[in-house]
Motif scaffolding. Structure first.
Motif, PDB file in Angstrom:
ATOM      1  N   GLY A  44     -22.350 -12.396  35.040  1.00  0.00           N
ATOM      2  CA  GLY A  44     -22.721 -11.178  35.748  1.00  0.00           C
ATOM      3  C   GLY A  44     -24.018 -10.678  35.142  1.00  0.00           C
ATOM      4  O   GLY A  44     -24.935 -11.459  34.901  1.00  0.00           O
ATOM      5  N   LYS A  45     -24.053  -9.422  34.843  1.00  0.00           N
ATOM      6  CA  LYS A  45     -25.223  -8.858  34.166  1.00  0.00           C
ATOM      7  C   LYS A  45     -25.244  -9.370  32.733  1.00  0.00           C
ATOM      8  O   LYS A  45     -24.206  -9.521  32.101  1.00  0.00           O
ATOM      9  CB  LYS A  45     -25.162  -7.342  34.187  1.00  0.00           C
ATOM     10  N   PHE A  46     -26.448  -9.621  32.215  1.00  0.00           N
ATOM     11  CA  PHE A  46     -26.582 -10.166  30.870  1.00  0.00           C
ATOM     12  C   PHE A  46     -25.866  -9.296  29.842  1.00  0.00           C
ATOM     13  O   PHE A  46     -25.191  -9.812  28.944  1.00  0.00           O
ATOM     14  CB  PHE A  46     -28.062 -10.334  30.485  1.00  0.00           C
ATOM     15  N   THR A  47     -25.992  -7.987  29.959  1.00  0.00           N
ATOM     16  CA  THR A  47     -25.387  -7.078  28.970  1.00  0.00           C
ATOM     17  C   THR A  47     -23.876  -7.279  28.888  1.00  0.00           C
ATOM     18  O   THR A  47     -23.316  -7.365  27.791  1.00  0.00           O
ATOM     19  CB  THR A  47     -25.715  -5.605  29.317  1.00  0.00           C
ATOM     20  N   ALA A  48     -23.218  -7.379  30.027  1.00  0.00           N
ATOM     21  CA  ALA A  48     -21.769  -7.582  30.043  1.00  0.00           C
ATOM     22  C   ALA A  48     -21.403  -8.951  29.479  1.00  0.00           C
ATOM     23  O   ALA A  48     -20.442  -9.083  28.713  1.00  0.00           O
ATOM     24  CB  ALA A  48     -21.227  -7.426  31.458  1.00  0.00           C
ATOM     25  N   ASP A  49     -22.169  -9.970  29.852  1.00  0.00           N
ATOM     26  CA  ASP A  49     -21.917 -11.318  29.326  1.00  0.00           C
ATOM     27  C   ASP A  49     -22.078 -11.332  27.810  1.00  0.00           C
ATOM     28  O   ASP A  49     -21.240 -11.886  27.094  1.00  0.00           O
ATOM     29  CB  ASP A  49     -22.875 -12.331  29.951  1.00  0.00           C
ATOM     30  N   ALA A  50     -23.139 -10.707  27.313  1.00  0.00           N
ATOM     31  CA  ALA A  50     -23.401 -10.671  25.868  1.00  0.00           C
ATOM     32  C   ALA A  50     -22.299  -9.913  25.145  1.00  0.00           C
ATOM     33  O   ALA A  50     -21.862 -10.336  24.067  1.00  0.00           O
ATOM     34  CB  ALA A  50     -24.756 -10.037  25.595  1.00  0.00           C
ATOM     35  N   GLN A  51     -21.830  -8.819  25.725  1.00  0.00           N
ATOM     36  CA  GLN A  51     -20.749  -8.058  25.090  1.00  0.00           C
ATOM     37  C   GLN A  51     -19.503  -8.918  24.929  1.00  0.00           C
ATOM     38  O   GLN A  51     -18.847  -8.883  23.884  1.00  0.00           O
ATOM     39  CB  GLN A  51     -20.421  -6.801  25.899  1.00  0.00           C
ATOM     40  N   ARG A  52     -19.173  -9.706  25.951  1.00  0.00           N
ATOM     41  CA  ARG A  52     -17.988 -10.567  25.864  1.00  0.00           C
ATOM     42  C   ARG A  52     -18.191 -11.661  24.823  1.00  0.00           C
ATOM     43  O   ARG A  52     -17.293 -11.951  24.034  1.00  0.00           O
ATOM     44  CB  ARG A  52     -17.663 -11.180  27.239  1.00  0.00           C
ATOM     45  N   VAL A  53     -19.378 -12.264  24.802  1.00  0.00           N
ATOM     46  CA  VAL A  53     -19.670 -13.306  23.816  1.00  0.00           C
ATOM     47  C   VAL A  53     -19.543 -12.737  22.405  1.00  0.00           C
ATOM     48  O   VAL A  53     -18.886 -13.322  21.537  1.00  0.00           O
ATOM     49  CB  VAL A  53     -21.074 -13.918  24.047  1.00  0.00           C
ATOM     50  N   PHE A  54     -20.142 -11.578  22.153  1.00  0.00           N
ATOM     51  CA  PHE A  54     -20.085 -10.995  20.820  1.00  0.00           C
ATOM     52  C   PHE A  54     -18.685 -10.502  20.466  1.00  0.00           C
ATOM     53  O   PHE A  54     -18.285 -10.551  19.299  1.00  0.00           O
ATOM     54  CB  PHE A  54     -21.118  -9.878  20.661  1.00  0.00           C
ATOM     55  N   ALA A  55     -17.918 -10.056  21.450  1.00  0.00           N
ATOM     56  CA  ALA A  55     -16.534  -9.652  21.188  1.00  0.00           C
ATOM     57  C   ALA A  55     -15.727 -10.854  20.695  1.00  0.00           C
ATOM     58  O   ALA A  55     -14.958 -10.746  19.722  1.00  0.00           O
ATOM     59  CB  ALA A  55     -15.896  -9.051  22.443  1.00  0.00           C
ATOM     60  N   LEU A  56     -15.908 -12.012  21.336  1.00  0.00           N
ATOM     61  CA  LEU A  56     -15.212 -13.228  20.897  1.00  0.00           C
ATOM     62  C   LEU A  56     -15.748 -13.707  19.551  1.00  0.00           C
ATOM     63  O   LEU A  56     -14.974 -14.149  18.690  1.00  0.00           O
ATOM     64  CB  LEU A  56     -15.338 -14.321  21.957  1.00  0.00           C
ATOM     65  N   PHE A  57     -17.058 -13.637  19.379  1.00  0.00           N
ATOM     66  CA  PHE A  57     -17.685 -14.025  18.116  1.00  0.00           C
ATOM     67  C   PHE A  57     -17.047 -13.244  16.962  1.00  0.00           C
ATOM     68  O   PHE A  57     -16.664 -13.812  15.938  1.00  0.00           O
ATOM     69  CB  PHE A  57     -19.195 -13.742  18.207  1.00  0.00           C
ATOM     70  N   ASP A  58     -16.897 -11.941  17.147  1.00  0.00           N
ATOM     71  CA  ASP A  58     -16.311 -11.082  16.114  1.00  0.00           C
ATOM     72  C   ASP A  58     -14.808 -11.301  15.969  1.00  0.00           C
ATOM     73  O   ASP A  58     -14.280 -11.347  14.854  1.00  0.00           O
ATOM     74  CB  ASP A  58     -16.602  -9.613  16.420  1.00  0.00           C
ATOM     75  N   GLU A  59     -14.114 -11.447  17.104  1.00  0.00           N
ATOM     76  CA  GLU A  59     -12.661 -11.648  17.082  1.00  0.00           C
ATOM     77  C   GLU A  59     -12.278 -12.871  16.251  1.00  0.00           C
ATOM     78  O   GLU A  59     -11.301 -12.849  15.499  1.00  0.00           O
ATOM     79  CB  GLU A  59     -12.145 -11.806  18.511  1.00  0.00           C
TER      80      GLU A  59
END
Length: 147
Positions: A44-59
Motif C-alpha cells: 500500500g502506502k510506503f509508510t504503512a508498509d515500512a511500519q509493518r516491516v519495522f514492527a516485525l523487525f522489532d518483534e
C-alpha cells in the motif's frame, strides 16, 4: 551488494521479497540455522508498509534486513531491481539498520517446488508463495554471508 563488514555476524535476520503488489517476509532464528516464512503483506502506502516491516523487525529482535534483489537472468539490473534498491534506501532513511541485498533469481521457483513437494494445492501456494520465496532468499543470504 552489501558492506558485509558492517553486517552483523549473529542474531535474527528479517528478509523481504518485494514484488509490485506484495512483500513476502521471512525471519531466521538467532543462530541463523532455521528460517521461517512469516507473512505476505499487500503493498500500500510506503509508510504503512515500512511500519509493518519495522514492527516485525522489532518483534523478532532482528539485527539486520535482507532484501531480495530481482536481478535479470542475464545478470543485468532492471526496473524491478532498482525498485528493490529504492525500498532499501527508503527503509534505511527511516531507521539506520544494516541491509543486505541478495540475488533472488529463481527464489519463487524454489519456493513453489518446496510447496508442491509438501502436497500444497495451487490456491494454497498462491497465498503463501511470497513468504516462502522470502525464506529462500534468506537462506541464500545466510549462506552467502557466512562464506
Amino acid at each position: 551488494m552489501t558492506d558485509t563488514a558492517s553486517f552483523p555476524a549473529t542474531g535474527p535476520l528479517l528478509a523481504l521479497d518485494p514484488g509490485e503488489k506484495t512483500i513476502g517476509i521471512a525471519v531466521s532464528n538467532a543462530a541463523r540455522t532455521v528460517v521461517t516464512p512469516v507473512e505476505t503483506i499487500r503493498r500500500g502506502k510506503f509508510t504503512a508498509d515500512a511500519q509493518r516491516v519495522f514492527a516485525l523487525f522489532d518483534e523478532f529482535g532482528c539485527e539486520g534486513l535482507v532484501i531480495g534483489l530481482p536481478i535479470n537472468m542475464d545478470g543485468s539490473i532492471g526496473p524491478r531491481a532498482q525498485s528493490a534498491r529504492a525500498l532499501g534506501t527508503n527503509l534505511r532513511r527511516l531507521r539506520e539498520i544494516p541491509i543486505h541485498f541478495q540475488d533472488e533469481r529463481l527464489s519463487s521457483d524454489k519456493a513453489e517446488d518446496r510447496l508442491r513437494a509438501a502436497g500444497k494445492k495451487r490456491d494454497e501456494i498462491e497465498k503463501v508463495i511470497d513468504a516462502y520465496a522470502a525464506a529462500v532468499i534468506l537462506e541464500d543470504a545466510i549462506e552467502a554471508l557466512s562464506a
